[in-house]
Design a protein around this motif. Structure first.
Motif, short mmCIF file in Angstrom:
data_model
loop_
_atom_site.label_atom_id
_atom_site.label_comp_id
_atom_site.label_asym_id
_atom_site.label_seq_id
_atom_site.Cartn_x
_atom_site.Cartn_y
_atom_site.Cartn_z
N SER A 129 -90.29 -12.17 99.49
CA SER A 129 -90.35 -11.19 100.60
C SER A 129 -91.56 -11.54 101.33
O SER A 129 -91.72 -11.10 102.59
CB SER A 129 -90.16 -9.64 100.14
N THR A 159 -81.57 -2.96 97.35
CA THR A 159 -83.17 -3.34 97.08
C THR A 159 -84.28 -2.09 97.32
O THR A 159 -83.58 -0.96 97.91
CB THR A 159 -83.47 -4.39 97.80
N ASP A 161 -87.97 -0.79 99.45
CA ASP A 161 -89.23 -1.10 100.14
C ASP A 161 -89.35 -2.47 100.18
O ASP A 161 -90.39 -3.17 99.90
CB ASP A 161 -90.43 -0.67 99.39
N LEU A 162 -88.58 -3.21 101.06
CA LEU A 162 -88.79 -4.65 101.43
C LEU A 162 -89.97 -4.77 102.16
O LEU A 162 -90.58 -3.88 102.95
CB LEU A 162 -87.61 -5.15 102.38
N LYS A 165 -89.09 -5.01 106.94
CA LYS A 165 -87.73 -4.48 107.08
C LYS A 165 -86.87 -5.49 107.85
O LYS A 165 -85.62 -5.41 107.81
CB LYS A 165 -88.01 -2.95 107.69
N GLN A 168 -83.79 -7.76 106.36
CA GLN A 168 -82.35 -7.42 106.42
C GLN A 168 -81.57 -8.35 107.36
O GLN A 168 -80.30 -8.32 107.16
CB GLN A 168 -82.35 -5.79 106.83
N VAL A 175 -77.13 -4.55 103.32
CA VAL A 175 -78.41 -4.41 102.55
C VAL A 175 -78.79 -3.01 102.62
O VAL A 175 -79.15 -2.61 103.86
CB VAL A 175 -79.34 -5.34 102.99
N ASP A 176 -78.84 -2.33 101.65
CA ASP A 176 -79.54 -1.06 101.24
C ASP A 176 -80.88 -0.96 101.12
O ASP A 176 -81.09 -1.34 99.80
CB ASP A 176 -78.71 -0.18 100.48
N ASN A 177 -81.66 -0.65 102.04
CA ASN A 177 -83.35 -1.07 101.39
C ASN A 177 -83.74 0.61 101.23
O ASN A 177 -84.02 1.15 102.05
CB ASN A 177 -83.82 -1.44 102.86
N ARG A 179 -85.83 3.77 99.49
CA ARG A 179 -87.36 3.97 99.54
C ARG A 179 -88.02 4.81 98.32
O ARG A 179 -87.19 5.51 97.68
CB ARG A 179 -87.83 4.86 100.67
#
Length: 383
Positions: A129, A159, A161-162, A165, A168, A175-177, A179
């Motif tokens: 990332s 996932t 805390d990319l 952001k 995505q 994609v469910d990011n 926290r």
């Protein structure tokens, strides 16, 4: 010999009736197809998070075998039927990143060819990332990995805390990011005595938005470190001066470019008052800890009497445990998105926050088709 009468297909079976309740049962089975949770890791240390998630779900870990052959090739064997089911692959990323990526890709492809209905990757720390921007003569490796995962058969990713952001947007599927900030905020409130006398610190201007989000929810002050101690991605050579100018090159008369001023970092400064307070540095990843150690030294000089570092992903590579142990940092708090039991044995200052609760709830909601909005309540984009 009498000729047989050939009836139409509909006529032959028109007298047949399904038993009472069979249609209802078939409809219920179609609506309620099951789900399976697998771990794609070949090492025992990396399956701990998967075991915690399945315990919370009240499910069993799917039967599979993942191992490396003598020549280094990864082999995956699925030991149970997954036809028509939602399959969740939990993949925590240990130090051997490339092996973990291949395990995930091969397991996803094996499940795809086994006719799984949906294949959802649960990847708490998304690898590569940090390589999400174009560099000089480089490539956006994160985009390549997103394409590989889609090709392997993944239809969804969970996932946490990319690093950026915008990552995505690299994916062709949802994609469910999630926290980790609610868990870290809870740790601050419950485990740090007199946290009301703390100040949230960003170790570079790039981390100021995240720090501001933490400060506003805790009703605390904010400080930002700026100057030559910082080492950010923006300071890397981005190739704007390539190819180099030739000595005898003749430019077009109308092509006179303005003189570019060279970058020069200002002297180190701490914007905000940290004297006589607890300093809490927040970030998303803590890997090479030199910048955190340098920030802690500056905060000590400015009068902070206790220093905490809070981060979601504790990669803690190379000599990180030793450097933390010898530094002015009092405690490093990370989540269990990445296995770091060995580092904790080397450095007692490292503490872990469990985030299996939110991952298991995300799995349950996705399988049941429920809204994910509840998992993002009171969370800002800057987290």
């Amino acid at each position: 010999m009498p000729r047989k009468l050939l009836l139409p297909y509909k006529s032959v079976f028109s007298h047949f009736r399904a038993p009472r309740g069979l249609h209802d049962s078939l409809a219920m089975n179609a609506a309620r197809s099951g789900y399976r949770v697998f771990s794609a890791n070949s090492t025992a240390a990396s399956t701990e998070l998967a075991k915690k998630i399945t315990e919370r779900l009240g499910a069993e870990l799917g039967k599979s075998v993942v191992y490396q052959e003598t020549n280094g090739e990864t082999r995956v064997e699925i030991k149970e039927s997954v036809r028509g089911q939602d399959v969740f692959i939990i993949q925590t990323i240990p130090r051997d990143v490339n092996t973990a990526v291949m395990e995930l890709l091969i397991m996803a492809y094996a499940l795809k060819t086994s006719c799984a209905r949906n294949i959802i990757g649960v990847i708490p720390y998304f690898p590569y990332s940090k390589q999400s921007k174009m560099r000089k003569r480089g490539s956006i490796v994160c985009k390549l990995l997103a394409s590989m995962l889609a090709k392997a058969g993944l239809t969804h990713i969970i996932t946490m805390d990319l690093h950026q952001k915008e990552i995505q947007g690299f994916f062709s599927f949802p994609v469910d990011n999630l926290r980790a900030s609610p868990f870290l905020l809870q740790y601050i409130q419950e485990e740090i005595p007199d946290y009301r006398n703390a100040v949230i610190v960003a170790k570079s201007p790039g981390a100021a938005k995240r720090a501001q989000s933490y400060a506003e929810r805790l009703r605390l002050g904010l400080a930002v470190i700026h100057g030559e101690a910082q080492c950010t991605e923006q300071d890397m050579d981005d190739g704007r001066h390539s190819p180099p100018m030739l000595k005898n090159a003749t430019l077009h008369p109308g092509l006179e470019l303005p003189l570019m001023m060279a970058k020069e970092k200002p002297p180190i400064t701490v914007v905000g008052d940290v004297g006589g307070r607890i300093a809490i540095i927040v970030d998303d990843i803590i890997d090479d800890v030199e910048s955190f150690v340098a920030a802690a030294e500056i905060l000590k000089e400015r009068g902070a009497y206790k220093i905490f570092v809070m981060a979601t992903h504790g990669l803690l590579s190379a000599d990180a445990p030793r450097l933390i142990e010898e530094s002015s940092i009092d405690e490093v708090v990370v989540t269990n998105t990445v296995p770091h039991e060995v580092q904790k044995l080397q450095c007692p200052k490292i503490k872990t926050v469990d985030i299996s609760l939110i991952l298991s709830e995300a799995i349950r909601r996705i399988h049941n088709g429920e809204s994910m909005a509840y998992l993002f309540r009171n969370i800002t984009v800057d987290d």
